[in-house]
Design a protein around this motif. Structure first.
Motif, PDB file in Angstrom:
ATOM      1  N   TYR A 230       0.756  -0.907  -0.118  1.00  0.00           N
ATOM      2  CA  TYR A 230      -0.204  -0.205  -0.059  1.00  0.00           C
ATOM      3  C   TYR A 230       0.912   0.778   0.005  1.00  0.00           C
ATOM      4  N   VAL A 231       2.028   1.243   0.671  1.00  0.00           N
ATOM      5  CA  VAL A 231       2.781   2.687   0.871  1.00  0.00           C
ATOM      6  C   VAL A 231       3.342   3.331  -0.757  1.00  0.00           C
ATOM      7  N   GLU A 232       3.296   2.023  -2.277  1.00  0.00           N
ATOM      8  CA  GLU A 232       3.510   2.212  -3.038  1.00  0.00           C
ATOM      9  C   GLU A 232       2.263   2.939  -4.052  1.00  0.00           C
ATOM     10  N   PHE A 233       1.698   2.084  -3.520  1.00  0.00           N
ATOM     11  CA  PHE A 233      -0.207   2.794  -4.050  1.00  0.00           C
ATOM     12  C   PHE A 233       0.016   4.267  -3.008  1.00  0.00           C
ATOM     13  N   ALA A 234       0.109   4.601  -1.860  1.00  0.00           N
ATOM     14  CA  ALA A 234       0.138   5.988  -1.998  1.00  0.00           C
ATOM     15  C   ALA A 234       0.981   7.038  -2.108  1.00  0.00           C
ATOM     16  N   ILE A 235       2.236   6.592  -2.606  1.00  0.00           N
ATOM     17  CA  ILE A 235       3.091   7.355  -3.371  1.00  0.00           C
ATOM     18  C   ILE A 235       2.566   7.885  -4.632  1.00  0.00           C
TER      19      ILE A 235
END
Length: 442
Positions: A159-164
């Motif tokens: 989800y961190v990659e999706f957030a960025i």
């Protein structure tokens, strides 16, 4: 002793000189400017020795100074490789009130990325809550921190990659918005996407998401006065420091809980400045830690790609291939100053050793220059690629984020492609038109 002292100061001199040249000749978002600024800030603060750091060996000094020179030389070559796209003169900035199909594509892509972020974040939190309970998951307790930093962390952590990716798309949507209400909405969305990274326990990744949104917004707006760009960058820096200190207090990373007050140093002698001890350590500790890593790195490395791309190598292991397992988080240095970040060069050193580290930095510069040329040519794809990758240059003083930003960039482009298809769909287009009409009526 004098030679060792010079070796510790020389990186700051070289990095600051490079930054001064960039400020004179290049734009503030140029890859060489970001790269030089990162190294200049860290090495200059390290040279102040507010904490009793070790002196740098000459090989470490050579690698730091060489990385600055090699990167600066490679970026223009990468821009030339972009060919006609690199030489395309940027078009005029968007005119107020005029919307294009590409604007709709960006809006739909941003909305899609936010939805995917919500789904992956929910899966991530559900896994943590099921394992540790609501209180520990939301408070990010010590048990949760250890779990997330281990190889057992849930796969939904993507989800961190999706957030960025979502933050970058929201930043670009903000730049393309034609109304004040629309810009306000996308600004709130970008901040919310960045704030969601809190649950990953990394304050640094929150800064990465914020930087992606800021770069996308700046490039999406086109020509922006230099004074405004500098003011925005300084404001972003103040916000990041405030987040670092504020969130640190929430999750227990404070001066009182650290070991810095337990030995003689500038901050233990000057308690009025103690609140700056952890930000100072974050900005500088990677430099002497890098020196330790250089000292123990074999000439040609050991991991051969698995340090830079641990997720890829993890997938290869599941396929039965014998590849080296490199922990995502580096090992900590010894007391009294424990640290586990080793600058942008660390993964290259583990993979290929001091012999080939600068070659990999040169390849990074070529890619950065190529993407920068696309962004300057007003390519939407180029802007998103550069916006998601630029934070890796800003964070060069601290860690290597190549795999993280590469995954985020890929997700942003996939969302953009899907957004383009959805925006051309008649039902979706009709709903967007109705929503804009309702907004104007309000």
């Amino acid at each position: 002793m004098l030679a060792v002292t010079v070796s510790s100061i020389l990186p700051a001199i070289v990095a600051c000189a490079a930054l001064a040249l960039c400020a004179w000749r290049l734009q503030i978002l140029h890859p060489v400017t970001l790269w030089s600024a990162s190294w200049a800030a860290s090495t200059l603060l390290y040279a102040l020795r507010l904490l009793p750091y070790r002196d740098l060996g000459w090989l470490t000094t050579l690698l730091i100074c060489g990385s600055i020179a090699v990167f600066a030389a490679a970026v223009p070559l990468g821009a030339r490789l972009a060919g006609k796209l690199a030489r395309t003169r940027p078009g005029p900035p968007p005119q107020a009130g005029l919307r294009t199909p590409d604007d709709r594509r960006v809006e739909v892509a941003a909305a899609l990325a936010i939805g995917l972020l919500a789904v992956t974040l929910a899966a991530f939190l559900a896994r943590l809550i099921a394992k540790f309970g609501v209180s520990h998951a939301l408070r990010i307790s010590a048990e949760v921190k250890v779990y997330l930093s281990s190889n057992e962390a849930p796969a939904s952590g993507i989800y961190v990659e999706f957030a960025i990716a979502a933050a970058a798309l929201c930043g670009l949507a903000w730049a393309r918005a034609r109304t004040r209400r629309g810009r306000r909405g996308w600004l709130v969305a970008a901040l919310a996407c960045a704030a969601s990274v809190y649950f990953s326990t990394s304050r640094g990744f929150i800064a990465v998401a914020l930087a992606s949104a800021l770069v996308a917004a700046a490039l999406g707006r086109g020509a922006m006065p230099r004074r405004r760009m500098i003011a925005s960058a300084l404001a972003a820096g103040v916000v990041v420091v405030a987040l670092f200190v504020g969130l640190g207090a929430v999750i227990g990373k404070t001066y009182g809980n650290s070991s810095i007050g337990q030995f003689d140093n500038f901050f233990s002698r000057h308690h009025a400045a103690s609140s700056l001890a952890l930000p100072y350590q974050d900005a500088t500790a990677s430099i002497p830690a890098l020196d330790l890593l250089v000292r123990y790195s074999p000439t040609f490395g050991v991991a051969h790609g698995c340090a830079t791309a641990p997720i890829v190598c993890g997938a290869l292991r599941k396929l039965g291939l014998h590849v080296v397992r490199v922990p995502v988080a580096g090992q900590f240095t010894a007391l009294p100053l424990q640290w586990n970040a080793y600058t942008f060069l660390d993964r290259f050193l583990i993979d290929w050793g001091p012999a080939l580290t600068l070659v990999l930095v040169a390849i990074t510069g070529l890619i950065a220059g190529f993407v920068w040329a696309l962004a300057r040519a007003r390519s939407t794809v180029g802007i998103l690629l550069y916006a998601t990758c630029a934070p890796a240059l800003v964070a060069a003083y601290r860690q290597n984020l190549i795999e993280l930003v590469a995954l985020a960039a890929g997700l942003a482009i996939v969302a953009l492609l899907a957004g383009g298809r959805l925006a051309r769909s008649e039902p979706i287009a009709s709903r967007l038109s109705a929503m804009r009409s309702a907004t104007r009526a309000l």
